[in-house]
Design an enzyme around this catalytic site. Structure first.
Site: not given
Length: 176
Positions: A7, A68, A141
């Site tokens: 992330d 991501e 996160d």
């Protein structure tokens, strides 16, 4: 399949490793955050993220890195930092010949919670449940990185079959 989920972020870059196959219980191998000081020079922050991701790659030896996919946000400086951290993760994987998969936030949320509009608390709760953890990983996160890895494990078989079908179709359409 062992997947490192990333992330991306300049201050907190979530990382999480999940192992398993679609349709079977998954196992969390590790979870954490690569942190950089907000007041550090950008180049130094990117180097710190690179070092952190390299350590995770060395320690956990994933077969795939799921990152991501950066999407447009209102705050351009935030999206730029996210894109830069994302590029570092992709570079680290590519340097080692590890395939990289990009997943949008809504794709990850839909895979893990059933809704592409789920909030961070819902994602954290489902990651906790799916990986049979005692509590949601903190910060968010870290939970998001695990969600990326879960999403990839669950979606990879269908994605691979689709790519094979497209390749087969393309090869039949070419003149000999």
């Amino acid at each position: 399949m062992r997947v490192l989920g990333v992330d991306p972020g300049l201050t907190r870059c979530g990382v999480g490793v999940v192992e398993g196959v679609a349709g079977r219980p998954l196992t969390m191998i590790g979870v954490g955050v690569v942190r950089t000081p907000a007041d550090a020079e950008l180049g130094n922050r990117l180097v710190a993220i690179e070092r952190g991701i390299e350590e995770w790659l060395d320690e956990h030896r994933p077969e795939v890195v799921a990152v991501e996919r950066v999407f447009s946000q209102h705050n351009v400086s935030t999206v730029m930092g996210t894109a830069q951290a994302s590029a570092v993760a992709m570079l680290c994987a590519a340097r080692r010949g590890i395939p990289v998969a990009l997943h949008t936030p809504s794709e990850v949320k839909a895979a893990v919670t059933g809704s592409g509009r789920a909030d961070k608390a819902q994602v954290g709760a489902m990651v906790t449940r799916l990986l049979r953890l005692a509590a949601p990983p903190k910060p968010a996160d870290a939970a998001d990185a695990l969600a990326l890895a879960i999403c990839h494990i669950w979606r990879a078989p269908a994605h691979n079959r689709l790519q094979q079908a497209v390749a087969l179709h393309a090869s039949k359409g070419r003149p000999s």
